[in-house]
Design a protein around this motif. Structure first.
Motif, PDB file in Angstrom:
ATOM      1  N   VAL A  56      34.423   4.153   3.964  1.00  0.00           N
ATOM      2  CA  VAL A  56      33.477   5.248   3.732  1.00  0.00           C
ATOM      3  C   VAL A  56      32.772   5.020   2.401  1.00  0.00           C
ATOM      4  O   VAL A  56      33.426   4.965   1.358  1.00  0.00           O
ATOM      5  CB  VAL A  56      34.202   6.616   3.731  1.00  0.00           C
ATOM      6  CG1 VAL A  56      33.234   7.734   3.353  1.00  0.00           C
ATOM      7  CG2 VAL A  56      34.830   6.885   5.088  1.00  0.00           C
ATOM      8  N   PRO A  57      31.442   4.861   2.425  1.00  0.00           N
ATOM      9  CA  PRO A  57      30.714   4.734   1.164  1.00  0.00           C
ATOM     10  C   PRO A  57      30.466   6.108   0.545  1.00  0.00           C
ATOM     11  O   PRO A  57      29.988   7.013   1.208  1.00  0.00           O
ATOM     12  CB  PRO A  57      29.392   4.065   1.559  1.00  0.00           C
ATOM     13  CG  PRO A  57      29.279   4.216   3.036  1.00  0.00           C
ATOM     14  CD  PRO A  57      30.601   4.623   3.587  1.00  0.00           C
ATOM     15  N   ILE A  58      30.844   6.258  -0.717  1.00  0.00           N
ATOM     16  CA  ILE A  58      30.529   7.461  -1.500  1.00  0.00           C
ATOM     17  C   ILE A  58      29.762   6.926  -2.708  1.00  0.00           C
ATOM     18  O   ILE A  58      30.336   6.624  -3.750  1.00  0.00           O
ATOM     19  CB  ILE A  58      31.801   8.225  -1.944  1.00  0.00           C
ATOM     20  CG1 ILE A  58      32.776   8.453  -0.796  1.00  0.00           C
ATOM     21  CG2 ILE A  58      31.423   9.521  -2.664  1.00  0.00           C
ATOM     22  CD1 ILE A  58      32.538   9.662   0.068  1.00  0.00           C
ATOM     23  N   LEU A  59      28.472   6.736  -2.509  1.00  0.00           N
ATOM     24  CA  LEU A  59      27.634   6.058  -3.504  1.00  0.00           C
ATOM     25  C   LEU A  59      26.747   7.087  -4.191  1.00  0.00           C
ATOM     26  O   LEU A  59      25.894   7.705  -3.561  1.00  0.00           O
ATOM     27  CB  LEU A  59      26.806   4.964  -2.826  1.00  0.00           C
ATOM     28  CG  LEU A  59      27.654   3.890  -2.144  1.00  0.00           C
ATOM     29  CD1 LEU A  59      26.787   2.976  -1.292  1.00  0.00           C
ATOM     30  CD2 LEU A  59      28.448   3.094  -3.163  1.00  0.00           C
ATOM     31  N   PRO A  69      35.468  15.206  -6.864  1.00  0.00           N
ATOM     32  CA  PRO A  69      34.591  14.718  -5.780  1.00  0.00           C
ATOM     33  C   PRO A  69      35.313  14.797  -4.423  1.00  0.00           C
ATOM     34  O   PRO A  69      35.963  13.859  -3.984  1.00  0.00           O
ATOM     35  CB  PRO A  69      34.297  13.277  -6.202  1.00  0.00           C
ATOM     36  CG  PRO A  69      35.467  12.873  -7.040  1.00  0.00           C
ATOM     37  CD  PRO A  69      35.968  14.121  -7.708  1.00  0.00           C
ATOM     38  N   MET A  70      35.220  15.952  -3.758  1.00  0.00           N
ATOM     39  CA  MET A  70      36.051  16.225  -2.575  1.00  0.00           C
ATOM     40  C   MET A  70      35.831  15.230  -1.427  1.00  0.00           C
ATOM     41  O   MET A  70      36.790  14.839  -0.775  1.00  0.00           O
ATOM     42  CB  MET A  70      35.825  17.660  -2.076  1.00  0.00           C
ATOM     43  CG  MET A  70      36.373  18.713  -3.038  1.00  0.00           C
ATOM     44  SD  MET A  70      38.064  18.369  -3.653  1.00  0.00           S
ATOM     45  CE  MET A  70      38.989  18.317  -2.136  1.00  0.00           C
ATOM     46  N   LYS A  71      34.600  14.813  -1.169  1.00  0.00           N
ATOM     47  CA  LYS A  71      34.374  13.863  -0.068  1.00  0.00           C
ATOM     48  C   LYS A  71      35.142  12.563  -0.318  1.00  0.00           C
ATOM     49  O   LYS A  71      35.654  11.948   0.612  1.00  0.00           O
ATOM     50  CB  LYS A  71      32.882  13.590   0.111  1.00  0.00           C
ATOM     51  CG  LYS A  71      32.138  14.773   0.679  1.00  0.00           C
ATOM     52  CD  LYS A  71      30.676  14.463   0.886  1.00  0.00           C
ATOM     53  CE  LYS A  71      30.023  15.608   1.612  1.00  0.00           C
ATOM     54  NZ  LYS A  71      28.972  16.240   0.896  1.00  0.00           N
ATOM     55  N   PHE A  72      35.201  12.170  -1.569  1.00  0.00           N
ATOM     56  CA  PHE A  72      35.950  10.973  -1.976  1.00  0.00           C
ATOM     57  C   PHE A  72      37.428  11.139  -1.635  1.00  0.00           C
ATOM     58  O   PHE A  72      38.038  10.276  -1.003  1.00  0.00           O
ATOM     59  CB  PHE A  72      35.718  10.802  -3.488  1.00  0.00           C
ATOM     60  CG  PHE A  72      36.472   9.688  -4.149  1.00  0.00           C
ATOM     61  CD1 PHE A  72      36.098   8.366  -3.977  1.00  0.00           C
ATOM     62  CD2 PHE A  72      37.544   9.970  -4.988  1.00  0.00           C
ATOM     63  CE1 PHE A  72      36.766   7.342  -4.634  1.00  0.00           C
ATOM     64  CE2 PHE A  72      38.216   8.955  -5.644  1.00  0.00           C
ATOM     65  CZ  PHE A  72      37.825   7.639  -5.463  1.00  0.00           C
ATOM     66  N   TYR A  73      37.990  12.279  -2.024  1.00  0.00           N
ATOM     67  CA  TYR A  73      39.413  12.525  -1.756  1.00  0.00           C
ATOM     68  C   TYR A  73      39.688  12.699  -0.261  1.00  0.00           C
ATOM     69  O   TYR A  73      40.705  12.231   0.250  1.00  0.00           O
ATOM     70  CB  TYR A  73      39.893  13.757  -2.520  1.00  0.00           C
ATOM     71  CG  TYR A  73      39.731  13.632  -4.017  1.00  0.00           C
ATOM     72  CD1 TYR A  73      40.075  12.453  -4.678  1.00  0.00           C
ATOM     73  CD2 TYR A  73      39.218  14.675  -4.764  1.00  0.00           C
ATOM     74  CE1 TYR A  73      39.909  12.322  -6.050  1.00  0.00           C
ATOM     75  CE2 TYR A  73      39.058  14.552  -6.137  1.00  0.00           C
ATOM     76  CZ  TYR A  73      39.402  13.375  -6.772  1.00  0.00           C
ATOM     77  OH  TYR A  73      39.245  13.256  -8.119  1.00  0.00           O
ATOM     78  N   VAL A  82      37.546   3.373   0.437  1.00  0.00           N
ATOM     79  CA  VAL A  82      36.320   3.981  -0.069  1.00  0.00           C
ATOM     80  C   VAL A  82      35.545   2.966  -0.908  1.00  0.00           C
ATOM     81  O   VAL A  82      36.120   2.278  -1.753  1.00  0.00           O
ATOM     82  CB  VAL A  82      36.625   5.243  -0.907  1.00  0.00           C
ATOM     83  CG1 VAL A  82      35.335   5.859  -1.436  1.00  0.00           C
ATOM     84  CG2 VAL A  82      37.397   6.270  -0.076  1.00  0.00           C
ATOM     85  N   LEU A  83      34.261   2.881  -0.637  1.00  0.00           N
ATOM     86  CA  LEU A  83      33.331   2.123  -1.468  1.00  0.00           C
ATOM     87  C   LEU A  83      32.639   3.152  -2.349  1.00  0.00           C
ATOM     88  O   LEU A  83      31.875   3.985  -1.851  1.00  0.00           O
ATOM     89  CB  LEU A  83      32.308   1.385  -0.594  1.00  0.00           C
ATOM     90  CG  LEU A  83      31.220   0.612  -1.353  1.00  0.00           C
ATOM     91  CD1 LEU A  83      31.837  -0.539  -2.144  1.00  0.00           C
ATOM     92  CD2 LEU A  83      30.178   0.082  -0.385  1.00  0.00           C
ATOM     93  N   ALA A  84      32.963   3.148  -3.655  1.00  0.00           N
ATOM     94  CA  ALA A  84      32.492   4.212  -4.539  1.00  0.00           C
ATOM     95  C   ALA A  84      31.754   3.655  -5.743  1.00  0.00           C
ATOM     96  O   ALA A  84      32.048   2.565  -6.223  1.00  0.00           O
ATOM     97  CB  ALA A  84      33.686   5.046  -5.015  1.00  0.00           C
ATOM     98  N   THR A  85      30.830   4.452  -6.225  1.00  0.00           N
ATOM     99  CA  THR A  85      30.113   4.099  -7.442  1.00  0.00           C
ATOM    100  C   THR A  85      31.087   4.127  -8.617  1.00  0.00           C
ATOM    101  O   THR A  85      31.999   4.951  -8.660  1.00  0.00           O
ATOM    102  CB  THR A  85      28.975   5.120  -7.686  1.00  0.00           C
ATOM    103  OG1 THR A  85      28.309   5.368  -6.451  1.00  0.00           O
ATOM    104  CG2 THR A  85      27.981   4.588  -8.696  1.00  0.00           C
TER     105      THR A  85
END
Length: 156
Positions: A56-59, A69-73, A82-85
């Motif tokens: 799941v990208p959270i960019l 950052p709830m979507k991240f968790y 997770v692919l995150a900034t």
């Protein structure tokens, strides 16, 4: 492109302000078979949908994302890598659960990360339970509340 064996499906969920532009771009690039647009879903359905995803990208395009950052968790809680900034609170986790990319975003770096995920997909799928357990131990509502309280104490 960079890797002719690379195959994926990208699902975009929601009704964000860029949806129309993204749909036009997908048509222009002929990517309709691999990019799926799904309308807004209730939170419970969205979380259930995460369980069908591998990555799941959270960019983010801003750094001030805040302590929660709830979507991240939620993505980690569903067992997704997770692919995150590389921004605060999304750059502090185990690299077996999260891959960080530069801020500001670099399209080539993101493409390289996606290709790498494709190359290690069996390992990503094997770690689903490990990622979900990591999220449960480190990012439950209780641990988030504790972190928020600690942050408030630090500024008071």
């Amino acid at each position: 492109g960079k890797d002719s064996d690379f195959r994926c499906q990208l699902t975009i969920v929601g009704e964000g302000k860029m949806k129309g532009d993204l749909q036009e771009l997908v048509e222009e690039l002929g990517l309709q078979k691999i990019v799926l647009f799904v309308g807004a879903k209730p939170r419970s359905e969205a979380v259930e949908h995460l369980r069908t995803c591998d990555v799941v990208p959270i960019l983010k395009t801003i750094t001030g994302y805040g302590l929660s950052p709830m979507k991240f968790y939620e993505a980690m809680g569903a067992g997704c890598h997770v692919l995150a900034t590389d921004v605060p609170h999304m750059n502090e986790d185990d690299p077996r659960c999260v891959t960080n990319v530069s801020f500001p975003l670099d399209i080539n770096e993101i493409a390289d990360a996606l290709i790498e995920f494709h190359n290690v997909l069996p390992e990503i799928r094997e770690r689903r339970n490990e990622v979900a357990n990591y999220a449960l131990q480190n990012h439950s509502w209780e641990t988030r509340i504790d972190t928020l309280i600690e942050g408030l104490r630090a500024v008071s």
